[in-house]
Enzyme design. Sequence first.
Site, mmCIF file in Angstrom:
data_model
loop_
_atom_site.group_PDB
_atom_site.id
_atom_site.type_symbol
_atom_site.label_atom_id
_atom_site.label_comp_id
_atom_site.label_asym_id
_atom_site.label_seq_id
_atom_site.Cartn_x
_atom_site.Cartn_y
_atom_site.Cartn_z
ATOM 1 N N CYS A 172 -2.672 -3.785 7.230
ATOM 2 C CA CYS A 172 -2.327 -3.976 8.634
ATOM 3 C C CYS A 172 -2.784 -2.782 9.463
ATOM 4 C CB CYS A 172 -0.828 -4.213 8.795
ATOM 5 S SG CYS A 172 0.204 -2.842 8.247
ATOM 6 N N GLU B 207 11.847 -32.772 0.516
ATOM 7 C CA GLU B 207 12.510 -33.521 -0.557
ATOM 8 C C GLU B 207 13.269 -34.652 0.113
ATOM 9 O OE1 GLU B 207 14.559 -31.403 -3.605
ATOM 10 O OE2 GLU B 207 13.425 -29.538 -3.268
ATOM 11 N N ALA C 91 16.291 -49.814 -8.790
ATOM 12 C CA ALA C 91 16.523 -50.706 -7.654
ATOM 13 C C ALA C 91 17.903 -50.493 -7.041
ATOM 14 C CB ALA C 91 16.360 -52.162 -8.099
ATOM 15 N N LEU D 132 20.824 -29.089 -2.168
ATOM 16 C CA LEU D 132 19.481 -28.562 -1.909
ATOM 17 C C LEU D 132 19.420 -27.034 -1.999
ATOM 18 C CD1 LEU D 132 17.980 -30.816 0.910
ATOM 19 C CD2 LEU D 132 17.775 -31.026 -1.575
ATOM 20 N N GLU E 216 0.820 -1.202 0.000
ATOM 21 C CA GLU E 216 0.000 0.000 0.000
ATOM 22 C C GLU E 216 0.860 1.261 0.000
ATOM 23 O OE1 GLU E 216 -2.187 -3.002 2.741
ATOM 24 O OE2 GLU E 216 -0.153 -2.604 2.021
ATOM 25 N N THR F 270 18.612 -39.459 2.677
ATOM 26 C CA THR F 270 18.885 -38.746 1.422
ATOM 27 C C THR F 270 20.279 -38.150 1.426
ATOM 28 O OG1 THR F 270 16.540 -38.267 1.101
ATOM 29 C CG2 THR F 270 18.113 -36.859 -0.051
#
Length: 371
Positions: A81, A298, A170, A210, A58, A202
């Site tokens: 707000c 993940e 696999a 990441l 705003e 992982t």
Amino acid sequence: MSVSWHEADVACMERALELAARGLYTTTPNPRVGCVITREGSIVGEGWHERAGEAHAEVHALRQAGAAARGGCAYVTLEPCSHQGRTPPCADALIAAGLRRVVVALEDPNPQVAGAGIARLRAAGLSVEVGLRCEQATQLNLGFLARMRRQTPWVRAKVAMSLDGRTALANGVSQWITGEAARADGHRLRARSCAVLTGMGTVRADDPTLTVRAVQTTRQPVRIVLDQDLETPLEAKILGPQAPTWLVTCNDDVHQARRYQDVGAQVLVVERTATGHMNLSALLRLLGQRQLNEVTLEAGARLTGAFLQERLLDEFVFYVAPALLGEGGPGVIAGAPLTALTQRHGLNIQNISALGADWRIDARCHYCEEC
């Protein structure tokens, strides 16, 4: 009571939503908000919130509009707000500018606002209407709304898989199941997230960084590793300096923790459950306290399955490749096998889109109450 919106109102709010989306990667922990100010049918000011601590949408729009705002209308994607935070109340700024009307997409559930901004505008004599493009505003701020309403972040699981539901061969090889367009879209998911969360399985198997790499962003999400016993190798890529790293553990050995703190990681301790596993509900409460809005999971099938089993996942984003990997590879979730179809985990499909040769499927968990 339903409101019949004028075509001009719809166009202005859609423009405000476009502006809000410009802060998709940068506003955390604040919401993504856009504002358009019109007078006599013409746009005289636009703005969006860019990052926490800086001017709200705003204020930017009012600065651009200047004196032309007087007697005009503001379209705001989230309730202005009404409290003094790092910036002054936006409701007061709209009143002082002499606006006559404010259209709000969505009421702010923040306890410091929660209708008080709208009430203040109306008390000052402004006409306030609420609900235009509410659903779109909600989707833009699912994480912020979740944290305000339930004190935990919005949690999505990102899964790349074959058409027969395998996330790797696999032998564990999984790079790359999907194509370049799908992988870039996955990086966009990371970029909009406050944190990317994974498990020790992982880290051991893939040694990931990441980080966001395929899209431009000025902010890297926090990398969170669930490391129950503090066993992350000190040479792991996830401890690199490219982005903040939090190791979440049940091990309260301060000497062991110091090894990771010395390389720049934060170590957070979470209680165990009665079965000896990390308390995932307590983890999410902690992340909410640390002002994380969106967390992208993940991880491997076991951790993803644990979140799903405990009803802590809000949605899945599946990237599906038109390929078959065959028997033996891991699936999307692991855990105790189901014994009846009535136990299956229902999903509500929200969207299906093509990404190159692959498909993206957005699916809400059936128990998820949309914020």
